[in-house]
Design a protein around this motif. Structure first.
Motif, PDB file in Angstrom:
ATOM      1  N   GLU A  37      37.963  35.400  31.469  1.00 20.79           N
ATOM      2  CA  GLU A  37      37.133  36.403  32.153  1.00 20.79           C
ATOM      3  C   GLU A  37      37.576  36.521  33.606  1.00 20.79           C
ATOM      4  OE1 GLU A  37      34.676  39.194  33.302  1.00 20.79           O
ATOM      5  OE2 GLU A  37      34.813  38.609  31.214  1.00 20.79           O
ATOM      6  N   ILE A  38      38.178  37.639  33.973  1.00 18.56           N
ATOM      7  CA  ILE A  38      38.739  37.831  35.309  1.00 18.56           C
ATOM      8  C   ILE A  38      37.660  38.058  36.368  1.00 18.56           C
ATOM      9  CG2 ILE A  38      39.149  40.314  35.035  1.00 18.56           C
ATOM     10  CD1 ILE A  38      41.437  37.837  36.893  1.00 18.56           C
ATOM     11  N   THR A  39      36.530  38.646  36.013  1.00 14.06           N
ATOM     12  CA  THR A  39      35.532  38.983  37.033  1.00 14.06           C
ATOM     13  C   THR A  39      34.955  37.760  37.727  1.00 14.06           C
ATOM     14  OG1 THR A  39      33.745  39.096  35.414  1.00 14.06           O
ATOM     15  CG2 THR A  39      34.887  41.158  35.944  1.00 14.06           C
ATOM     16  N   THR A  40      34.964  36.604  37.056  1.00 13.43           N
ATOM     17  CA  THR A  40      34.424  35.384  37.656  1.00 13.43           C
ATOM     18  C   THR A  40      35.503  34.526  38.298  1.00 13.43           C
ATOM     19  OG1 THR A  40      34.572  34.206  35.552  1.00 13.43           O
ATOM     20  CG2 THR A  40      32.479  35.320  36.061  1.00 13.43           C
ATOM     21  N   ALA A  41      36.767  34.937  38.212  1.00 10.84           N
ATOM     22  CA  ALA A  41      37.853  34.172  38.822  1.00 10.84           C
ATOM     23  C   ALA A  41      37.679  34.137  40.336  1.00 10.84           C
ATOM     24  CB  ALA A  41      39.196  34.800  38.470  1.00 10.84           C
ATOM     25  N   LEU A  42      38.060  33.023  40.944  1.00 11.37           N
ATOM     26  CA  LEU A  42      38.027  32.889  42.395  1.00 11.37           C
ATOM     27  C   LEU A  42      39.315  33.475  42.957  1.00 11.37           C
ATOM     28  CD1 LEU A  42      36.636  31.578  44.934  1.00 11.37           C
ATOM     29  CD2 LEU A  42      38.265  29.712  44.581  1.00 11.37           C
ATOM     30  N   VAL A  43      39.176  34.384  43.921  1.00 16.17           N
ATOM     31  CA  VAL A  43      40.322  35.029  44.554  1.00 16.17           C
ATOM     32  C   VAL A  43      40.311  34.657  46.031  1.00 16.17           C
ATOM     33  CG1 VAL A  43      41.371  37.251  45.124  1.00 16.17           C
ATOM     34  CG2 VAL A  43      40.215  36.948  42.939  1.00 16.17           C
ATOM     35  N   ARG A  44      41.442  34.119  46.517  1.00 15.54           N
ATOM     36  CA  ARG A  44      41.565  33.785  47.937  1.00 15.54           C
ATOM     37  C   ARG A  44      42.549  34.753  48.582  1.00 15.54           C
ATOM     38  NH1 ARG A  44      39.704  29.854  50.485  1.00 15.54           N
ATOM     39  NH2 ARG A  44      39.516  28.529  48.646  1.00 15.54           N
ATOM     40  N   CYS A  45      42.114  35.402  49.642  1.00 15.40           N
ATOM     41  CA  CYS A  45      42.915  36.393  50.350  1.00 15.40           C
ATOM     42  C   CYS A  45      44.025  35.711  51.152  1.00 15.40           C
ATOM     43  CB  CYS A  45      42.020  37.209  51.285  1.00 15.40           C
ATOM     44  SG  CYS A  45      42.909  38.409  52.295  1.00 15.40           S
ATOM     45  N   ARG A  46      45.256  36.187  50.983  1.00 13.64           N
ATOM     46  CA  ARG A  46      46.384  35.645  51.735  1.00 13.64           C
ATOM     47  C   ARG A  46      46.257  35.957  53.234  1.00 13.64           C
ATOM     48  NH1 ARG A  46      50.660  33.590  49.871  1.00 13.64           N
ATOM     49  NH2 ARG A  46      50.510  34.544  47.816  1.00 13.64           N
ATOM     50  N   ALA A  47      45.662  37.085  53.577  1.00  8.25           N
ATOM     51  CA  ALA A  47      45.587  37.510  54.977  1.00  8.25           C
ATOM     52  C   ALA A  47      44.532  36.755  55.781  1.00  8.25           C
ATOM     53  CB  ALA A  47      45.313  39.009  55.060  1.00  8.25           C
ATOM     54  N   CYS A  48      43.314  36.637  55.255  1.00  8.67           N
ATOM     55  CA  CYS A  48      42.233  36.030  56.044  1.00  8.67           C
ATOM     56  C   CYS A  48      41.759  34.679  55.518  1.00  8.67           C
ATOM     57  CB  CYS A  48      41.045  36.992  56.156  1.00  8.67           C
ATOM     58  SG  CYS A  48      40.076  37.178  54.636  1.00  8.67           S
ATOM     59  N   GLY A  49      42.137  34.331  54.291  1.00  7.50           N
ATOM     60  CA  GLY A  49      41.749  33.039  53.733  1.00  7.50           C
ATOM     61  C   GLY A  49      40.387  33.005  53.071  1.00  7.50           C
ATOM     62  N   ASP A  50      39.609  34.074  53.199  1.00  9.22           N
ATOM     63  CA  ASP A  50      38.301  34.094  52.547  1.00  9.22           C
ATOM     64  C   ASP A  50      38.478  34.110  51.035  1.00  9.22           C
ATOM     65  OD1 ASP A  50      36.970  34.030  54.926  1.00  9.22           O
ATOM     66  OD2 ASP A  50      36.166  36.055  54.794  1.00  9.22           O
ATOM     67  N   CYS A  73      38.379  41.353  54.943  1.00 11.85           N
ATOM     68  CA  CYS A  73      39.307  41.866  55.960  1.00 11.85           C
ATOM     69  C   CYS A  73      39.989  43.174  55.555  1.00 11.85           C
ATOM     70  CB  CYS A  73      40.364  40.824  56.289  1.00 11.85           C
ATOM     71  SG  CYS A  73      41.627  40.605  55.007  1.00 11.85           S
ATOM     72  N   GLU A  74      39.736  43.646  54.347  1.00 13.83           N
ATOM     73  CA  GLU A  74      40.255  44.917  53.843  1.00 13.83           C
ATOM     74  C   GLU A  74      41.752  44.902  53.537  1.00 13.83           C
ATOM     75  OE1 GLU A  74      38.917  47.787  56.754  1.00 13.83           O
ATOM     76  OE2 GLU A  74      36.833  47.526  56.165  1.00 13.83           O
ATOM     77  N   ALA A  75      42.377  43.712  53.492  1.00 13.65           N
ATOM     78  CA  ALA A  75      43.790  43.613  53.121  1.00 13.65           C
ATOM     79  C   ALA A  75      43.962  43.963  51.647  1.00 13.65           C
ATOM     80  CB  ALA A  75      44.303  42.197  53.377  1.00 13.65           C
ATOM     81  N   VAL A  76      45.106  44.552  51.297  1.00 13.98           N
ATOM     82  CA  VAL A  76      45.401  44.855  49.899  1.00 13.98           C
ATOM     83  C   VAL A  76      45.713  43.546  49.184  1.00 13.98           C
ATOM     84  CG1 VAL A  76      46.987  46.009  48.313  1.00 13.98           C
ATOM     85  CG2 VAL A  76      46.228  47.181  50.391  1.00 13.98           C
ATOM     86  N   LEU A  77      44.952  43.241  48.130  1.00 14.15           N
ATOM     87  CA  LEU A  77      45.157  42.027  47.355  1.00 14.15           C
ATOM     88  C   LEU A  77      45.935  42.293  46.083  1.00 14.15           C
ATOM     89  CD1 LEU A  77      41.716  40.209  47.676  1.00 14.15           C
ATOM     90  CD2 LEU A  77      43.722  40.094  49.153  1.00 14.15           C
TER      91      LEU A  77
END
Length: 102
Positions: A37-50, A73-77
């Motif tokens: 299930e992709i919707t519950t996956a944790l995603v960490r932004c390369r730009a801001c680290g959130d 931060c609105e970076a393209v993920l």
């Protein structure tokens, strides 16, 4: 900045009223790529680290492909497009993608 030197705050180019939706909108298309299930996956932004759930991404799906941006931060993920030759996905903006155990 105006002619008299005062600063004018520009609206964010990613204002929610611009028609973007959340990450759930692209989850169906990516189900064939990411079996868990992709919707519950944790995603960490390369730009801001959130980090946060995939479902929290800001997604634009009005063009031939899909663009997902960091809600902090609105970076393209991610960029995703289905073509006659297959599916193409660019996850270059994601520093970490953690999928839950089944």
């Amino acid at each position: 900045m105006t002619q008299d030197g005062t600063l004018v705050e520009e609206p964010s180019p990613l204002d929610p009223s611009d028609g973007h939706v959340d990450g759930n909108a692209v989850a169906g298309a990516l189900a064939g790529v990411f079996v868990p299930e992709i919707t519950t996956a944790l995603v960490r932004c390369r730009a801001c680290g959130d980090a946060g759930p995939f479902a929290a991404l800001m997604v634009w799906a009005h063009g031939p492909g899909v663009v997902g941006r960091c809600p902090s931060c609105e970076a393209v993920l991610l960029r995703y497009v289905a073509t006659p030759g297959g599916q193409r996905i660019d996850l270059g903006g994601i520093a970490e993608l953690e999928l839950a155990d089944r």
